[in-house]
Scaffold this motif. Structure first.
Motif, mmCIF file in Angstrom:
data_model
loop_
_atom_site.group_PDB
_atom_site.id
_atom_site.type_symbol
_atom_site.label_atom_id
_atom_site.label_comp_id
_atom_site.label_asym_id
_atom_site.label_seq_id
_atom_site.Cartn_x
_atom_site.Cartn_y
_atom_site.Cartn_z
ATOM 1 N N ASP A 79 119.914 16.249 93.632
ATOM 2 C CA ASP A 79 119.264 17.523 93.338
ATOM 3 C C ASP A 79 118.447 17.358 92.055
ATOM 4 N N THR A 80 117.374 18.140 91.933
ATOM 5 C CA THR A 80 116.465 17.967 90.798
ATOM 6 C C THR A 80 116.089 19.312 90.188
ATOM 7 N N PHE A 81 116.286 19.430 88.889
ATOM 8 C CA PHE A 81 115.826 20.595 88.135
ATOM 9 C C PHE A 81 114.510 20.238 87.450
ATOM 10 N N GLY A 82 113.559 21.178 87.455
ATOM 11 C CA GLY A 82 112.278 20.913 86.809
ATOM 12 C C GLY A 82 111.727 22.118 86.098
ATOM 13 N N ILE A 83 111.080 21.873 84.969
ATOM 14 C CA ILE A 83 110.356 22.914 84.247
ATOM 15 C C ILE A 83 109.076 22.287 83.704
ATOM 16 N N ALA A 84 107.940 22.958 83.924
ATOM 17 C CA ALA A 84 106.643 22.404 83.512
ATOM 18 C C ALA A 84 105.767 23.503 82.946
ATOM 19 N N PHE A 85 104.953 23.132 81.959
ATOM 20 C CA PHE A 85 104.015 24.065 81.334
ATOM 21 C C PHE A 85 102.684 23.355 81.156
ATOM 22 N N THR A 86 101.605 24.001 81.577
ATOM 23 C CA THR A 86 100.261 23.453 81.392
ATOM 24 C C THR A 86 99.406 24.446 80.608
ATOM 25 N N TYR A 87 98.488 23.908 79.823
ATOM 26 C CA TYR A 87 97.548 24.730 79.046
ATOM 27 C C TYR A 87 96.156 24.150 79.239
ATOM 28 N N GLU A 88 95.209 25.002 79.627
ATOM 29 C CA GLU A 88 93.835 24.582 79.880
ATOM 30 C C GLU A 88 92.884 25.350 78.971
ATOM 31 N N ARG A 89 91.967 24.636 78.348
ATOM 32 C CA ARG A 89 90.978 25.253 77.455
ATOM 33 C C ARG A 89 89.605 25.148 78.097
ATOM 34 N N MET A 90 88.956 26.297 78.289
ATOM 35 C CA MET A 90 87.641 26.301 78.903
ATOM 36 C C MET A 90 86.571 25.846 77.908
ATOM 37 N N ALA A 91 85.528 25.239 78.436
ATOM 38 C CA ALA A 91 84.457 24.713 77.590
ATOM 39 C C ALA A 91 83.669 25.838 76.929
ATOM 40 N N ARG A 92 83.128 25.561 75.747
ATOM 41 C CA ARG A 92 82.364 26.565 75.003
ATOM 42 C C ARG A 92 81.102 26.985 75.748
ATOM 43 N N GLY A 93 80.512 26.049 76.476
ATOM 44 C CA GLY A 93 79.318 26.388 77.239
ATOM 45 C C GLY A 93 79.610 27.420 78.315
ATOM 46 N N VAL A 94 80.773 27.318 78.927
ATOM 47 C CA VAL A 94 81.192 28.306 79.927
ATOM 48 C C VAL A 94 81.307 29.675 79.282
ATOM 49 N N GLN A 95 81.955 29.715 78.133
ATOM 50 C CA GLN A 95 82.142 30.987 77.448
ATOM 51 C C GLN A 95 80.799 31.577 77.004
ATOM 52 N N ARG A 96 79.897 30.727 76.530
ATOM 53 C CA ARG A 96 78.582 31.189 76.086
ATOM 54 C C ARG A 96 77.801 31.782 77.259
ATOM 55 N N THR A 97 77.807 31.094 78.392
ATOM 56 C CA THR A 97 77.092 31.574 79.576
ATOM 57 C C THR A 97 77.645 32.912 80.038
ATOM 58 N N GLU A 98 78.959 33.012 80.111
ATOM 59 C CA GLU A 98 79.573 34.250 80.595
ATOM 60 C C GLU A 98 79.346 35.401 79.616
ATOM 61 N N ALA A 99 79.369 35.114 78.323
ATOM 62 C CA ALA A 99 79.114 36.159 77.332
ATOM 63 C C ALA A 99 77.706 36.722 77.490
ATOM 64 N N LEU A 100 76.719 35.850 77.692
ATOM 65 C CA LEU A 100 75.342 36.305 77.863
ATOM 66 C C LEU A 100 75.185 37.114 79.139
ATOM 67 N N MET A 101 75.846 36.667 80.202
ATOM 68 C CA MET A 101 75.755 37.393 81.466
ATOM 69 C C MET A 101 76.428 38.756 81.369
ATOM 70 N N LEU A 102 77.550 38.823 80.662
ATOM 71 C CA LEU A 102 78.242 40.102 80.512
ATOM 72 C C LEU A 102 77.440 41.078 79.652
ATOM 73 N N GLN A 103 76.736 40.551 78.660
ATOM 74 C CA GLN A 103 75.908 41.417 77.819
ATOM 75 C C GLN A 103 74.770 42.035 78.616
ATOM 76 N N GLY A 104 74.264 41.301 79.598
ATOM 77 C CA GLY A 104 73.184 41.824 80.437
ATOM 78 C C GLY A 104 73.657 42.101 81.843
#
Length: 510
Positions: free
Chosen positions: A417-442
């Motif tokens: 039998d196997t017990f497991g626990i896992a955690f992942t963290y992902e950081r989005m690229a700044r270019g993605v955030q910049r593009t989405e911010a501009l699109m949301l503003q307009g």
């Protein structure tokens, strides 16, 4: 203007909604409790301790297992084909037929993996398309290995073919997450009975010190890989950490392209490997790749060349570990996630994204058994961790890190039998955030529905937690109740966290 880092093309084709199975949280809890009850009831079943089936010994993991296997302590230079894996199965001899074939160099395996997940939290209000419900996904996989040294005297030569048939859908889209699947056995298979995953020849020389493979291959089958990842169900971990396949040209399971790799072992516990893989468009789409039997080069736009070095020590003769570092260079046009060819953000100009070549990714991965149960290399507490980095101008996830603990045989009476626990963290690229911010503003010109990556808000970072317990229920059969928790689904702060209960089963038929 400062040059920002990366993400996928804003004009990337959207995936269509698959048929979902809505249901209330009460139904989800009842289903999860039922599967858990089945698992607990199975504790009394007899257990074959000689060859018990475990989650990381499955037929699709054959390439990963080969990478993670050091040379034997007493080594000779006799040219030979490494033994094929034969997981514990419900019908191990195939009614006499398969045992007869295996003695003659032919190894056939058949398995089924099924993954259920259902939300116990309600989705964010204000989105009519989101709902609380459950889903089921799975696949039937077949593997055929042939030892041509044994059959025809071709020293060291073997061929490997894997096909899958996939079905179902995944629950994460119900609450708005398109980054990480709640069920890994979903997508890329074309929803057909037979989808070709790999078909290649492998030559082994100098007693395993050199291995060369050529054919229809998946890059992720050998690089950035580990059979331990699929002790979990969620797609941010199972298969491989999701940042590894962030680029649309990466060939990960069940996708394959024309390619080749060469691996050498200068020392028992050290390997070096490199390869070249076609950078092919639409690997996971249905247009030409639905069945996987696409052999023409019409959609090949360049090449991917990975390199990886690994160290695989065994401390005190009972604590194995795997440490690997690598990088990949890609020569294929990939869209910048922020800038157009004019050097200004395409969210402002409406021009096409700037196409970049000669991009790269890099990684470090490790797993180390910390504690041995009964002095076994197969049973004990294992720590996994790693860090993956993608060039920010052409990626959605700029980087990802993960950590996991896997304990097999933590109860003396249940050694597999196997017990497991896992955690992942992902950081989005700044270019993605910049593009989405501009699109949301307009947003009068670029409403929510037209943001990249199926976003409905700014994508910054995301995390996934999973806790599970895999029960070896009977010969060739595993049942794994689990809990998943999605933090900032789709990387967005405007979506509430989601909790899911689920169950993964794996049956090795032959």
């Amino acid at each position: 203007m400062t040059k920002n880092t990366a993400a996928l093309c804003a004009g990337k084709a959207r995936l269509g909604w698959a048929s979902l199975h809505p249901g209330g949280w009460r139904c989800t809890i009842r289903a999860a409790l039922a599967t858990t009850t089945m698992a607990m009831a199975s504790l009394g079943l007899s257990l074959s301790t000689a060859q018990a089936q475990v989650m990381d010994n499955y037929l699709e993991a054959q390439p990963e297992i080969r990478v993670a296997t050091p040379l034997p302590p007493k080594h000779d230079d006799t040219i030979t084909v490494p033994p094929f894996i034969t997981p514990q199965a419900v019908f191990p001899d195939g009614f006499g037929v398969l045992s007869w074939l295996r003695k003659r160099g032919v190894n056939y395996l058949l398995s089924n993996t099924n993954e259920f997940a259902g939300a116990i939290t309600k989705p964010t209000k204000g989105f009519a398309e989101y709902k609380q419900g459950s889903s089921n996904a799975g696949q039937t996989a077949m593997s055929l290995d042939v030892n041509w040294e044994q059959i025809a005297g071709a020293q060291g030569f073997a061929t490997h073919v894997i096909t899958v048939g996939r079905y179902g859908t995944t629950a994460n889209r119900m609450f708005g997450d398109w980054l990480n699947h709640a069920s890994e056995d979903y997508g890329g298979g074309g929803n057909v009975v037979v989808h070709l995953v790999t078909a290649y020849g492998e030559e082994t020389l100098f007693g395993g010190r050199l291995s060369v493979a050529v054919g229809r291959l998946g890059e992720m089958a050998n690089f950035e890989s580990s059979p331990l990842f699929c002790n979990f169900q969620n797609g941010s971990m199972c298969g491989r950490p999701k940042a590894a396949t962030d680029n649309p040209y990466v060939s990960g399971y069940p996708g394959a392209v024309w390619g080749g790799r060469i691996r050498g072992r200068p020392q028992r516990f050290i390997y070096l490997q490199t390869g070249a893989y076609a950078a092919e468009e639409g690997i996971y789409g249905d247009a030409q790749h639905r069945t996987g039997f696409k052999y023409n080069g019409a959609t090949i736009h360049g090449a991917r060349v990975p390199f990886e070095a690994g160290w695989e020590p065994i401390f005190n003769d009972e604590l194995p570990g795997h440490y690997k570092v690598g990088a990949v260079w890609m020569h294929a046009p990939t869209p910048d996630n922020c800038l157009s060819a004019t050097g200004r953000p395409y969210a402002l100009t409406g021009a096409r994204p700037l196409m970049r070549k000669n991009t790269y990714s890099a990684w470090f991965m490790m797993d180390q058994q910390l504690v041995s149960h009964d002095h076994s290399q197969k049973r004990g507490l294992i720590l996994m961790s790693g860090f993956l980095y993608n060039e920010g101008d052409v990626a959605l996830r700029n980087w990802e890190t993960y950590a996991a603990l896997i304990d097999r045989g933590m109860f003396a009476g249940r050694p597999f039998d196997t017990f497991g626990i896992a955690f992942t963290y992902e950081r989005m690229a700044r270019g993605v955030q910049r593009t989405e911010a501009l699109m949301l503003q307009g947003r009068h010109r670029a409403p929510y529905g037209f943001l990249p990556n199926h976003a409905t808000g700014m994508q910054r970072h995301a995390s996934v937690l999973e806790v599970n317990y895999a029960v070896h229920a009977a010969r060739g059969f595993i049942i794994q109740p689990l809990f998943e928790y999605f933090i900032r689904p789709n990387g967005q702060g405007n979506l509430r966290n989601a909790a899911l209960l689920g169950c993964k089963t794996m049956v090795e038929i032959f």
